[in-house]
Design an enzyme around this catalytic site. Structure first.
Site, PDB file in Angstrom:
ATOM      1  N   ARG A   1       0.823  -1.198   0.000  1.00 57.05           N
ATOM      2  CA  ARG A   1       0.000   0.000   0.000  1.00 57.05           C
ATOM      3  C   ARG A   1       0.869   1.266   0.000  1.00 57.05           C
ATOM      4  O   ARG A   1       2.016   1.240   0.415  1.00 57.05           O
ATOM      5  CB  ARG A   1      -0.920   0.020   1.217  1.00 57.05           C
TER       6      ARG A   1
ATOM      7  N   LYS B   1      -8.634  -2.512   0.240  1.00 55.86           N
ATOM      8  CA  LYS B   1      -8.544  -1.686   1.446  1.00 55.86           C
ATOM      9  C   LYS B   1      -9.304  -0.363   1.305  1.00 55.86           C
ATOM     10  O   LYS B   1      -9.740   0.205   2.305  1.00 55.86           O
ATOM     11  CB  LYS B   1      -7.080  -1.429   1.808  1.00 55.86           C
TER      12      LYS B   1
ATOM     13  N   HIS C   1     -11.093  -4.796  11.882  1.00 57.25           N
ATOM     14  CA  HIS C   1      -9.994  -5.434  11.162  1.00 57.25           C
ATOM     15  C   HIS C   1      -9.596  -6.667  11.965  1.00 57.25           C
ATOM     16  O   HIS C   1      -8.715  -6.619  12.816  1.00 57.25           O
ATOM     17  CB  HIS C   1      -8.812  -4.461  11.034  1.00 57.25           C
TER      18      HIS C   1
ATOM     19  N   SER D   1       0.113  -7.502  11.669  1.00 56.61           N
ATOM     20  CA  SER D   1       0.883  -8.473  10.899  1.00 56.61           C
ATOM     21  C   SER D   1       1.917  -9.187  11.769  1.00 56.61           C
ATOM     22  O   SER D   1       2.628  -8.555  12.551  1.00 56.61           O
ATOM     23  CB  SER D   1       1.595  -7.759   9.749  1.00 56.61           C
TER      24      SER D   1
ATOM     25  N   LYS E   1      -2.829 -13.979  13.603  1.00 59.20           N
ATOM     26  CA  LYS E   1      -4.288 -13.839  13.463  1.00 59.20           C
ATOM     27  C   LYS E   1      -4.865 -14.890  12.519  1.00 59.20           C
ATOM     28  O   LYS E   1      -5.824 -15.588  12.861  1.00 59.20           O
ATOM     29  CB  LYS E   1      -4.605 -12.432  12.953  1.00 59.20           C
ATOM     30  N   THR E   2      -4.283 -15.010  11.339  1.00 57.90           N
ATOM     31  CA  THR E   2      -4.797 -15.966  10.351  1.00 57.90           C
ATOM     32  C   THR E   2      -4.566 -17.396  10.798  1.00 57.90           C
ATOM     33  O   THR E   2      -5.446 -18.261  10.687  1.00 57.90           O
ATOM     34  CB  THR E   2      -4.140 -15.718   8.977  1.00 57.90           C
TER      35      THR E   2
ATOM     36  N   ASP F   1     -10.313 -11.328   7.731  1.00 58.00           N
ATOM     37  CA  ASP F   1      -9.687 -10.005   7.778  1.00 58.00           C
ATOM     38  C   ASP F   1     -10.618  -8.844   8.120  1.00 58.00           C
ATOM     39  O   ASP F   1     -10.219  -7.947   8.854  1.00 58.00           O
ATOM     40  CB  ASP F   1      -9.027  -9.723   6.427  1.00 58.00           C
TER      41      ASP F   1
ATOM     42  N   ARG G   1       1.312 -12.333  -1.812  1.00 58.04           N
ATOM     43  CA  ARG G   1      -0.082 -12.522  -1.432  1.00 58.04           C
ATOM     44  C   ARG G   1      -0.796 -13.504  -2.361  1.00 58.04           C
ATOM     45  O   ARG G   1      -0.391 -13.724  -3.496  1.00 58.04           O
ATOM     46  CB  ARG G   1      -0.825 -11.181  -1.518  1.00 58.04           C
TER      47      ARG G   1
END
Length: 529
Positions: free
Chosen positions: A56, A197, A216, A234, A238-239, A253, A318
């Protein structure tokens, strides 16, 4: 509402002689290959590179400042741009795209709950960006498509480069959001994540106005219908932790928490691929197949096998794939109110407890703080771990003041009696370089105990520096591991490290001037001399 002029500009693109609207996945894949925008990997996924921009561009993101956006929390995150500059660029981009050989058009939704979903359309210069949008947003049924009326439009022109001196931007790249005209305008970057995003930012502006907490976070649901949320920046896990074979995934997400319960904002996943392996993350590994998009993943020249360990293009590799590629999901992506909320942090100081239960006020404090440690190698110039704070675990995507989201969280935690835990997936026995990373098996055991309610009535001990309530026993986890100081050989070194981290929390929290004294006092007990 859109003005007549803006409607005409959008209509000009939608009447392009070679506009490709709502193509199926196979046809989009054919377009990507025939236009040489990407290649087919051995997994069947399309592989594309984004050139110079592999992430980003937050410094190039702006919100149009007008009568509609008066309540935006203006500052470094939400930079303002005037209407004239936006209109000028919109006209230039529209003319530029009108001259392209083909354009690609997708209509869909953001928000799985029909009561709160946003009908959107995405107009792309690239076929692979349109495929990305189709996999990340919610695809309508034939009946829904027939009645689809877009309320927000994303226009993406990656090969259009702005001239800062003429166009009023900071660089050749721009991501502009107009809440009045309901248009997102993207140019000068091929990074597809800007599309995803930007709509998340839109939802973060619109949903709180309808008593919906936009979040988020990842979310899953147990066999008894119990819902869990996982917040974390990050590298916190989390994932990984939300992908549980015994629980169904709601999403990984972006979610909303409405008066009806939790719903996924997206229809797909945008997973990091760095060091991805079938052994460690089988769900993600096996989800990457035909129709998916691999972004900046290096392929073997001969076999076209992805090399997920290769970071020569970027560490931010990604994969975009639809939720349906995950076996154990909730469909549609809607569930009840959360029973358990997990805040994840990877504390490199080795001083935060592996797990602690939070009061409502502590939950609001740590939600506003959004703490973790940024590790060496994750960003250019980062050579040693650094404490980093991101309000509500998603500061770059919050158009409103962080206190807006924190107050909604506190109200909903109260209303639905949700249990909130802070889980440290970082270091123990010393700081980064001296101690060791907490074993994933221990973290999973602690999360399991929290989700099963095993920690709700267990005896706790209060951390003297951070003021956190630490459970004295968790099945499958050594008792000594639970209290950080017990794992350090040098107790004085532990105290010094913990006090330094506590002061960083206090220093960061000074910016939340709207926070009540009750919330402010829920932070670390140590405030320095």
């Amino acid at each position: 509402m859109k003005t007549k002029e803006d409607t005409l500009l959008t209509r000009d693109l939608l009447t392009h002689p070679h506009l490709q609207s709502n193509l199926t996945v196979p046809r989009l894949v054919e377009k990507v290959l025939s236009r040489s925008e990407g290649v087919l990997s051995a997994t069947g996924a399309v592989s594309a590179h984004t050139g110079e921009y592999t992430g980003r561009s937050p410094k190039d993101k702006y919100i149009v400042r007008d009568g509609t956006s008066e309540d935006v929390d203006w500052g470094d995150v939400n930079q303002s741009i005037d209407e004239a500059t936006f209109d000028h660029l919109l006209e230039k981009v529209t003319a530029y795209l009108h001259d392209r050989n083909e354009l690609f058009h997708f209509q869909g939704f953001a928000g799985a709950d029909e009561n709160f979903r946003l009908p959107i359309q995405v107009i792309n210069e690239y076929a692979w960006h349109n495929l990305f949008a189709r996999q990340l947003f919610i695809t309508p049924t034939e009946n829904e498509l027939a009645e689809h009326q877009p309320e927000f439009t994303v226009i993406s022109a990656p090969t259009f480069k702005a001239d800062p001196e003429v166009d009023g931007t900071s660089s050749e790249t721009f991501i502009l959001i107009s809440f009045d005209k309901r248009i997102v305008l993207i140019g000068g970057t091929e990074y597809a994540g800007e599309i995803k995003k930007s709509i998340f930012s839109v939802m973060n502006y619109m949903l709180p106005k309808r008593d919906v907490l936009s979040m988020h976070c990842s979310a899953n649901v147990g066999r008894e219908g119990d819902v869990a949320l996982f917040f974390g920046l990050s590298g916190t896990g989390k994932t990984t932790l939300s992908a549980d074979p015994y629980r169904r995934l709601i999403g990984d997400d972006e979610h909303g928490w409405s008066p009806n319960g939790v719903f996924n904002i997206e229809g797909g996943c945008y997973a990091k691929c760095i060091n991805l392996s079938e052994k460690k993350e089988p769900q993600i590994f096996n989800a990457i197949r035909f129709g998916c998009v691999l972004e900046n993943v290096v392929l073997n020249d001969e076999t076209r096998d992805p090399d997920y360990d290769d970071t020569s293009l970027t560490e931010n590799t990604r994969a975009a794939y639809p939720l349906e590629n995950i076996d154990n999901i909730v469909s549609p992506s809607v569930a009840g109110h959360p029973n358990t909320i997990i805040f994840l942090t990877a504390d490199a100081s080795g001083t935060l407890p592996p797990i602690s239960r939070l009061t409502k006020e502590q939950a609001m404090y740590h939600f506003l703080s959004g703490y973790t440690s940024k590790l060496a190698g994750t960003e250019r110039g980062v050579t040693k771990p650094q404490a980093t704070f991101s309000a509500c675990f998603g500061s770059p995507f919050l158009p409103l003041a962080p206190s807006t989201y924190a107050e909604l969280l506190g109200e909903k935690v109260d209303q639905h009696n949700a249990n909130v835990f802070l889980v440290n997936t970082g270091w123990t026995g010393g700081s980064y370089g001296t101690g060791e990373r907490i074993k994933l098996s221990y973290t999973r055991a602690m999360v399991h105990a929290a989700l099963e309610g095993e920690l709700n009535a267990i005896e706790t001990v209060k951390d003297p520096i951070f003021g956190l309530e630490i459970p004295m026993h968790v099945a499958g986890v050594p008792d000594d591991l639970l209290v950080p100081m017990n794992t350090w050989d040098d107790k004085e070194a532990y105290k010094q490290e913990a006090r330094e981290l506590a002061m960083k929390f206090h220093e960061n929290f000074k910016k939340f001037t709207q926070a009540s004294e009750t919330i402010r006092s829920a932070g670390p007990s140590y405030k320095g001399n």
